[in-house]
Design an enzyme around this catalytic site. Structure first.
Site, short mmCIF file in Angstrom:
data_model
loop_
_atom_site.label_atom_id
_atom_site.label_comp_id
_atom_site.label_asym_id
_atom_site.label_seq_id
_atom_site.Cartn_x
_atom_site.Cartn_y
_atom_site.Cartn_z
N ARG A 1 0.81 -1.23 0.00
CA ARG A 1 0.00 0.00 0.00
C ARG A 1 0.84 1.27 0.00
NH1 ARG A 1 -1.87 2.59 4.04
NH2 ARG A 1 -1.69 0.86 5.49
N LYS B 1 -7.91 -1.44 -19.86
CA LYS B 1 -8.20 -1.37 -21.29
C LYS B 1 -6.96 -1.73 -22.12
CE LYS B 1 -12.00 -0.24 -19.46
NZ LYS B 1 -12.37 1.13 -19.14
N TYR C 1 -16.08 9.58 -19.47
CA TYR C 1 -16.34 8.20 -19.07
C TYR C 1 -17.42 8.22 -17.98
CZ TYR C 1 -15.69 3.70 -16.90
OH TYR C 1 -15.91 2.46 -16.37
C1 PLP Z 1 -12.84 1.89 -18.13
C2 PLP Z 1 -12.50 3.32 -18.10
C3 PLP Z 1 -12.25 3.98 -16.89
C4 PLP Z 1 -12.38 3.29 -15.54
O1 PLP Z 1 -11.49 2.25 -15.40
P1 PLP Z 1 -11.75 0.96 -14.45
O2 PLP Z 1 -10.51 0.19 -14.63
O3 PLP Z 1 -13.00 0.29 -14.93
O4 PLP Z 1 -11.94 1.49 -13.06
C5 PLP Z 1 -11.90 5.31 -16.93
N1 PLP Z 1 -11.84 5.97 -18.11
C6 PLP Z 1 -12.10 5.37 -19.29
C7 PLP Z 1 -12.01 6.17 -20.54
C8 PLP Z 1 -12.43 4.03 -19.33
O5 PLP Z 1 -12.69 3.45 -20.51
#
Ligand code: PLP
Length: 391
Positions: free
Chosen positions: A48, A199, A102
């Site tokens: 952490r 992503k 988002y």
């Molecule tokens: C998915 C996403 C997020 C959030 O990410 P997580 O890993 O789901 O918490 C933030 N911004 C964009 C553009 C995203 O596609």
């Protein structure tokens, strides 16, 4: 690695790797220890505190990818977004946010900030003057997302960087859609770069993670809050993410090529009403995108002609699956009105140009001919329904 700047795929493959002194393995060993010595050590390590060997190694790679001095890795994209924002905002402060963000970020701001006395304004438009119009004396952060979700609008990085500096404001970007392969906002004067590593960095729809990259002073400030909020990532997942990023350059470039091909195919298809992709010359900010991106990315959106049933079209696809998330090596699509933007009122969606039939397409690495064949057969099915219902 030496100090000289390496090229993209070399950074992806090597920067931050932990040398396996003992067994001379080719890759970084995984240190799962959550307990490290406190005596006779230079650094007191703890997961952490964001400073285990694997966390530090991967943070170096991500910093190098974003041309930043430093980086921190988080347990999710939203942990990165929320910690970065809260590190720069306190009661009485104001933030200017880009219209169309988002969904999770939109919810964080609209559901949580009031409670902490933080006020906010969303822009009406994506031009630098639309941001300038919302700046107040107490504005501390400008927050952008480009290309944006789901309409792939483009915001001028250099102009936002300048506007922020002139007004003593910290600029932040959610760079998830572009990935570090296609866009490096720090080169254009943006201060803090945020990623949902779930992503393109992860890229295989099997990791949930986030990252923030910035100059050391900003990262230190974010870290001071992060260690209290506790949103660190498990070392096992850190290690998997390191492995994923090794192929990020290859994957994302293939996705760029496929997305361009799919955008052109859809644009020239008479059953399609509109296509939103910064790589198309018909995109209103194509030239701007060209000037600030190395590639146009793997995300695009489109609408079928209104006579067709978009839901039936999606359900008729065989290879391309409907899926909540994005950026995997497999092609997926979603209906933003039913998922990411479902919590927004229909009215707000309409104001933002998000029609109910809009389809967001995350283009994978499959052969483009197979993707086109899948779309063709699905269109054929909705076309036949159309002729049945109208005649
Ligand atoms: C998915 C996403 C997020 C959030 O990410 P997580 O890993 O789901 O918490 C933030 N911004 C964009 C553009 C995203 O596609």
């Amino acid at each position: 690695m030496g100090k000289t700047k390496k090229g993209l795929n070399t950074i992806c493959t090597h920067v931050g790797e932990i040398v396996d002194e003992k067994f001379k393995g080719a890759i970084s060993p995984l240190y799962m220890s959550s307990s490290y010595a406190f005596e006779d050590v230079d650094v007191k390590r703890y997961p952490r505190y964001f400073n285990t060997p694997n966390q530090e190694g991967l943070a170096k790679k991500i910093a190098a990818l974003e041309h930043a001095e430093s980086a921190l890795i988080f347990g999710s994209g939203m942990a990165a977004v929320s910690t970065a924002l809260m590190a720069f905002l306190r009661a009485g402060d104001h933030i200017v946010l880009q219209q169309t963000l988002y969904g999770g970020t939109y919810n964080l701001v609209t559901e949580v900030f009031d409670k902490y006395g933080i006020s906010y304004s969303f822009t009406e438009g994506w031009k630098p003057e639309d941001f300038e119009a919302k700046i107040q004396d107490n504005t501390k952060v400008i927050y952008i997302e480009t290309p944006s979700n789901p309409l792939l609008t483009i915001t001028d990085l250099e102009a936002i960087g300048k506007l922020s500096k002139t007004n003593g404001i910290v600029s932040m970007i959610d760079n998830t859609f572009a990935s570090p392969v296609n866009q490096n906002p720090i080169d254009f004067g943006i201060d803090v770069v945020i990623h949902s590593a779930t992503k393109y960095m992860g890229g295989h729809s099997d990791i949930c993670a986030g990252a923030v990259a910035a100059k050391q002073e900003h990262i230190e400030r974010i870290f001071q809050l992060a260690k209290n909020f506790g949103g660190s990532l498990s070392d096992y997942t850190v290690w998997l993410l390191e492995r994923s990023i090794k192929t990020m350059g290859l994957r994302v470039k293939a996705q760029n090529t496929n997305a361009q091909r799919m955008a052109e195919y859809l644009y020239n298809n008479e059953d399609i009403e509109s296509v939103y992709y910064p790589g198309l010359p018909s995109h209103p900010e194509h030239e701007l995108a060209k000037s600030q991106m190395n590639g146009f990315g793997g995300m695009l959106s489109f609408e079928l002609k209104e006579v067709f049933d978009a839901q039936k079209f999606r359900k008729s696809l065989q290879l391309i699956k409907s899926s909540m998330s994005l950026a995997g090596v497999e092609s997926t699509l979603i209906s933003p009105a039913e998922t990411s933007h479902a919590l927004m009122s229909a009215e707000t969606r309409a104001e933002q140009g998000i029609k109910d039939g809009l389809i967001r397409f995350s283009v994978g690495i499959e052969e483009p001919e197979d993707l086109i064949a899948d779309i063709e057969q699905a269109l054929h099915k909705v076309r036949s329904t159309e002729s049945v219902t109208t005649h």
